[in-house]
Design a protein around this motif. Structure first.
Motif, PDB file in Angstrom:
ATOM      1  N   LEU A 161       6.681  13.977  15.332  1.00 13.56           N
ATOM      2  CA  LEU A 161       7.195  12.617  15.178  1.00 13.56           C
ATOM      3  C   LEU A 161       6.825  12.012  13.828  1.00 13.56           C
ATOM      4  CD1 LEU A 161       8.840  10.566  16.792  1.00 13.56           C
ATOM      5  CD2 LEU A 161       6.733   9.777  17.878  1.00 13.56           C
ATOM      6  N   SER A 162       5.790  12.539  13.196  1.00 13.70           N
ATOM      7  CA  SER A 162       5.290  11.935  11.949  1.00 13.70           C
ATOM      8  C   SER A 162       6.334  11.977  10.831  1.00 13.70           C
ATOM      9  CB  SER A 162       4.018  12.644  11.496  1.00 13.70           C
ATOM     10  OG  SER A 162       4.251  14.025  11.277  1.00 13.70           O
ATOM     11  N   LYS A 163       7.180  12.997  10.810  1.00 16.64           N
ATOM     12  CA  LYS A 163       8.154  13.116   9.708  1.00 16.64           C
ATOM     13  C   LYS A 163       9.233  12.044   9.751  1.00 16.64           C
ATOM     14  CE  LYS A 163      11.035  16.631  11.998  1.00 16.64           C
ATOM     15  NZ  LYS A 163      11.539  18.017  11.909  1.00 16.64           N
ATOM     16  N   TYR A 164       9.326  11.323  10.875  1.00 19.53           N
ATOM     17  CA  TYR A 164      10.309  10.241  10.976  1.00 19.53           C
ATOM     18  C   TYR A 164       9.708   8.883  10.608  1.00 19.53           C
ATOM     19  CZ  TYR A 164      13.257  13.769  13.066  1.00 19.53           C
ATOM     20  OH  TYR A 164      13.999  14.921  13.271  1.00 19.53           O
ATOM     21  N   GLY A 165       8.463   8.900  10.109  1.00 27.08           N
ATOM     22  CA  GLY A 165       7.900   7.717   9.464  1.00 27.08           C
ATOM     23  C   GLY A 165       7.072   6.780  10.303  1.00 27.08           C
ATOM     24  N   GLY A 166       6.913   7.070  11.601  1.00 23.59           N
ATOM     25  CA  GLY A 166       6.130   6.138  12.408  1.00 23.59           C
ATOM     26  C   GLY A 166       5.632   6.734  13.700  1.00 23.59           C
ATOM     27  N   TYR A 167       4.583   6.145  14.216  1.00 20.86           N
ATOM     28  CA  TYR A 167       4.065   6.507  15.542  1.00 20.86           C
ATOM     29  C   TYR A 167       3.437   5.263  16.147  1.00 20.86           C
ATOM     30  CZ  TYR A 167       1.424   8.634  19.310  1.00 20.86           C
ATOM     31  OH  TYR A 167       0.924   8.925  20.559  1.00 20.86           O
ATOM     32  N   LEU A 168       3.475   5.156  17.459  1.00 25.15           N
ATOM     33  CA  LEU A 168       2.976   3.979  18.169  1.00 25.15           C
ATOM     34  C   LEU A 168       1.553   3.631  17.738  1.00 25.15           C
ATOM     35  CD1 LEU A 168       3.806   3.422  21.891  1.00 25.15           C
ATOM     36  CD2 LEU A 168       1.746   2.489  20.885  1.00 25.15           C
ATOM     37  N   GLY A 169       0.657   4.603  17.718  1.00 17.15           N
ATOM     38  CA  GLY A 169      -0.615   4.487  17.014  1.00 17.15           C
ATOM     39  C   GLY A 169      -1.704   3.647  17.620  1.00 17.15           C
ATOM     40  N   MET A 170      -1.502   3.079  18.810  1.00 15.39           N
ATOM     41  CA  MET A 170      -2.552   2.252  19.398  1.00 15.39           C
ATOM     42  C   MET A 170      -3.486   3.116  20.253  1.00 15.39           C
ATOM     43  SD  MET A 170      -0.355  -1.248  19.926  1.00 15.39           S
ATOM     44  CE  MET A 170      -1.729  -2.374  19.868  1.00 15.39           C
ATOM     45  N   PHE A 171      -4.598   2.539  20.675  1.00 24.27           N
ATOM     46  CA  PHE A 171      -5.733   3.355  21.139  1.00 24.27           C
ATOM     47  C   PHE A 171      -5.369   4.365  22.230  1.00 24.27           C
ATOM     48  CE2 PHE A 171      -9.500   4.524  23.441  1.00 24.27           C
ATOM     49  CZ  PHE A 171     -10.424   4.738  22.437  1.00 24.27           C
ATOM     50  N   LEU A 183       0.824  -1.206   0.000  1.00 24.36           N
ATOM     51  CA  LEU A 183       0.000   0.000   0.000  1.00 24.36           C
ATOM     52  C   LEU A 183       0.865   1.266   0.000  1.00 24.36           C
ATOM     53  CD1 LEU A 183      -2.817  -1.043   2.500  1.00 24.36           C
ATOM     54  CD2 LEU A 183      -3.039  -0.733   0.031  1.00 24.36           C
ATOM     55  N   LYS A 184       2.045   1.150   0.631  1.00 28.04           N
ATOM     56  CA  LYS A 184       2.930   2.310   0.699  1.00 28.04           C
ATOM     57  C   LYS A 184       3.679   2.529  -0.618  1.00 28.04           C
ATOM     58  CE  LYS A 184       6.185   4.556   3.819  1.00 28.04           C
ATOM     59  NZ  LYS A 184       6.907   4.484   5.088  1.00 28.04           N
ATOM     60  N   GLU A 185       4.174   1.445  -1.198  1.00 23.23           N
ATOM     61  CA  GLU A 185       5.016   1.562  -2.392  1.00 23.23           C
ATOM     62  C   GLU A 185       4.210   1.582  -3.695  1.00 23.23           C
ATOM     63  OE1 GLU A 185       7.873  -1.558  -2.282  1.00 23.23           O
ATOM     64  OE2 GLU A 185       9.054  -0.647  -0.665  1.00 23.23           O
ATOM     65  N   ARG A 186       3.207   0.741  -3.774  1.00 28.21           N
ATOM     66  CA  ARG A 186       2.448   0.594  -5.033  1.00 28.21           C
ATOM     67  C   ARG A 186       1.736   1.892  -5.408  1.00 28.21           C
ATOM     68  NH1 ARG A 186       0.079  -0.102  -9.175  1.00 28.21           N
ATOM     69  NH2 ARG A 186      -1.085  -1.913  -9.922  1.00 28.21           N
ATOM     70  N   PHE A 187       1.253   2.616  -4.386  1.00 32.37           N
ATOM     71  CA  PHE A 187       0.498   3.837  -4.662  1.00 32.37           C
ATOM     72  C   PHE A 187       1.270   5.103  -4.288  1.00 32.37           C
ATOM     73  CE2 PHE A 187      -2.557   0.389  -3.906  1.00 32.37           C
ATOM     74  CZ  PHE A 187      -3.177   0.380  -5.147  1.00 32.37           C
ATOM     75  N   ASN A 188       2.586   4.927  -4.083  1.00 35.85           N
ATOM     76  CA  ASN A 188       3.484   6.062  -3.829  1.00 35.85           C
ATOM     77  C   ASN A 188       3.002   6.966  -2.692  1.00 35.85           C
ATOM     78  OD1 ASN A 188       5.246   5.373  -6.001  1.00 35.85           O
ATOM     79  ND2 ASN A 188       3.705   6.195  -7.412  1.00 35.85           N
ATOM     80  N   LEU A 189       2.509   6.329  -1.640  1.00 32.98           N
ATOM     81  CA  LEU A 189       2.056   7.104  -0.479  1.00 32.98           C
ATOM     82  C   LEU A 189       3.237   7.372   0.443  1.00 32.98           C
ATOM     83  CD1 LEU A 189      -1.315   5.345   0.474  1.00 32.98           C
ATOM     84  CD2 LEU A 189      -1.034   7.626  -0.492  1.00 32.98           C
ATOM     85  N   ASP A 190       3.562   8.640   0.638  1.00 33.98           N
ATOM     86  CA  ASP A 190       4.591   9.008   1.600  1.00 33.98           C
ATOM     87  C   ASP A 190       3.880   9.194   2.927  1.00 33.98           C
ATOM     88  OD1 ASP A 190       6.868   9.768   2.839  1.00 33.98           O
ATOM     89  OD2 ASP A 190       6.877  11.821   2.066  1.00 33.98           O
ATOM     90  N   ALA A 191       3.934   8.175   3.772  1.00 33.09           N
ATOM     91  CA  ALA A 191       3.039   8.169   4.926  1.00 33.09           C
ATOM     92  C   ALA A 191       3.738   7.691   6.192  1.00 33.09           C
ATOM     93  CB  ALA A 191       1.844   7.278   4.625  1.00 33.09           C
ATOM     94  N   MET A 192       3.098   8.016   7.302  1.00 31.18           N
ATOM     95  CA  MET A 192       3.534   7.547   8.613  1.00 31.18           C
ATOM     96  C   MET A 192       2.836   6.218   8.898  1.00 31.18           C
ATOM     97  SD  MET A 192       2.597   9.344  12.236  1.00 31.18           S
ATOM     98  CE  MET A 192       0.872   8.858  12.200  1.00 31.18           C
TER      99      MET A 192
END
Length: 494
Positions: A425-435, A74-83
């Motif tokens: 923190l988003s610009k470094y590519g990740g966040y813990l992201g749980m509830f 999903l990240k590579e196929r659709f060229n999404l620059d995402a966290m």
């Protein structure tokens, strides 16, 4: 002397404290020694608990790896620059950005973990006053949370020196571990019929919230005379005709995952999967989809086997610790341990409805041209929403098991996108992201950012008031539900 003690701590932290399998095994060994069991039973208990936890990690690790083609695709196929919302991506993002953003090193995270863990133990040791009953033992989760909490605190208090940050953050994080896992004691005892553990993970407040909302929904339906239909649990449904095959958990999971994975893998396409080396040249695309999908059921079965293997040992042995060192305490363990209880189909239902919520919110972020686009990592997608469904089904029935994971999915993505962008923190590519880290911790950060040092006191006081309110609601049964679950059931007719 200081270097020696630090070396001992580092060895213990890296090999036992942050390795849940060995920590659980060590707790079982200590518990059986305190119960004065024969040495061969102590060793057998250690091995069974450790191996059982390793089986659980094989299952959960397999689930995560099985999802990797979709996550990467999903990240590579659709060229999404995402966290990516994922605890490990989040930990790596903190590691990558700490020095550049704050001039600090990741090494302080382990010291923070020690301070928070000691704080948790002290709060439980003085439970006569604190009313706290659970010790957070999920070491890999502790590292992830300590890393993210360290970043949040540095964002709120960039002027703090090293000692001030570590002590203040250790206080807040230790209170969160103790209070959050304590919130899940009663609902977990009810789900597991007195198995004697609590949840120590990333969605403790969320699980408690949705369990209580499910309970409220069930009572509301009962008042309206809908209890028979509206509050029926997943395990109570007997489907007719050909649909009866969905009554079997493994069949239901396999078919639903074939549908879920099949659609996404078809969208990604065979050519991409071969190019990305997820598929071999000449391999059947149909059977690749089938294998990927059916492995989900395989790893889920392995995970549940691991739970059954170590939970009994842990429950029995922890009596030795609770009778001597930490009276009235229970271990807080990985959320995956709950998947061996309640309806097995609730796990799959929670994953699917949580996925719908997350994908809907991701679509909205793209439409609104959000500066931070989220890629749904598997761990929040599965472990948060599956466990919410397990508890929601147990306390409120099918409707709750479908609705609340869906709402959780929306909140996870939306809350993480807003918060990770705000704290940088988003610009470094990740966040813990749980509830809890998309709801509770953003709340803490806002309080501390606005009120400064006073905000730290406010957060700690709010946390420590929660168990007092729980205790006041049922003083007689509060500790009895841990000490003697059967007596609790008889007394309160549960």
């Amino acid at each position: 002397m200081g270097d020696f003690l630090m070396g001992v701590w580092s060895y213990f932290a890296s090999n036992i404290l942050t390795q849940p399998a060995y920590l659980i095994g060590f707790i079982v060994l200590l518990g059986y020694i305190l119960l004065k069991r024969p040495i061969h039973e102590c060793i057998a208990g250690f091995l069974k608990a450790t191996v059982g936890y390793f089986i659980l990690t094989v299952g959960s690790g397999g689930l995560v790896n099985n999802f990797r083609p979709i996550l990467v695709g999903l990240k590579e196929r659709f060229n999404l620059d995402a966290m990516v919302t994922d605890p490990y991506f989040g930990q790596n993002a903190v590691d990558a950005g700490l020095m550049e953003t704050f001039g600090r090193t990741f090494g302080d995270v382990m010291i923070l973990l020690l301070i928070a863990f000691i704080m948790n133990i002290l709060l439980v040791r003085f439970q006569k006053y604190t009313k706290l009953r659970a010790v957070f033992t999920t070491g890999n989760v502790q590292v992830q949370q300590a890393a993210t909490a360290f970043w949040i605190f540095l964002f709120c208090f960039p002027e703090f020196g090293r000692i001030e940050v570590l002590i203040a953050m250790g206080l807040v994080l230790g209170c969160y571990w103790a209070v959050g896992s304590n919130l899940t004691v009663d609902i977990t005892q009810d789900l597991t019929e007195g198995a004697g553990f609590a949840i120590a993970h990333q969605q403790m407040f969320g699980v408690y919230l949705f369990a209580k909302l499910s309970e409220w929904m069930k009572k509301r339906d009962e008042k309206k005379g809908k209890a028979k239909n509206e509050s029926k649990k997943l395990e109570d449904i007997e489907l007719p005709g050909f649909l009866s095959m969905f009554n079997e958990n493994m069949v239901a999971t396999s078919l639903l995952m074939l549908f879920f994975f099949g659609i996404i893998l078809l969208v990604l396409g065979q050519d991409y999967l071969i190019q990305a080396e997820f598929m071999q040249e000449g391999q059947s695309f149909l059977f690749y989809i089938m294998t990927t999908s059916l492995n989900f059921a395989v790893y889920l079965a392995i995970l549940q086997l691991g739970v059954r293997t170590f939970v009994d040992e842990l429950t029995q042995s922890f009596q030795g610790i609770s009778n001597t060192i930490l009276p009235g305490a229970v271990p807080g363990i990985d959320v995956a341990a709950t998947f061996g209880f309640g309806s097995p189909n609730a796990v799959t239902i929670g994953f699917l409805f949580g996925s719908l919520g997350q994908f809907l919110m991701i679509g909205l972020l793209i439409l609104m041209k959000s500066p931070t686009i989220v890629i749904a990592g598997f761990i929040p997608l599965f472990f948060d929403n599956a466990v919410i469904a397990v508890f929601a089904n147990n306390r409120g029935g099918i409707k709750a098991a479908c609705l609340f994971p869906f709402l959780s999915g929306i909140i996870q993505v939306g809350g993480s996108a807003l918060f990770a962008s705000w704290i940088g923190l988003s610009k470094y590519g990740g966040y813990l992201g749980m509830f809890d880290w998309a709801t509770v911790w953003p709340g803490f950060a806002i309080i501390m950012k606005i009120l400064g040092v006073v905000g730290i006191a406010v957060v700690v006081i709010v946390l420590l008031v929660i168990p007092q309110l729980q205790y006041r609601k049922n003083p007689e049964g509060y500790f009895l539900i841990v000490d003697d679950y059967e007596a609790y059931q008889e007394k309160f007719n549960k």
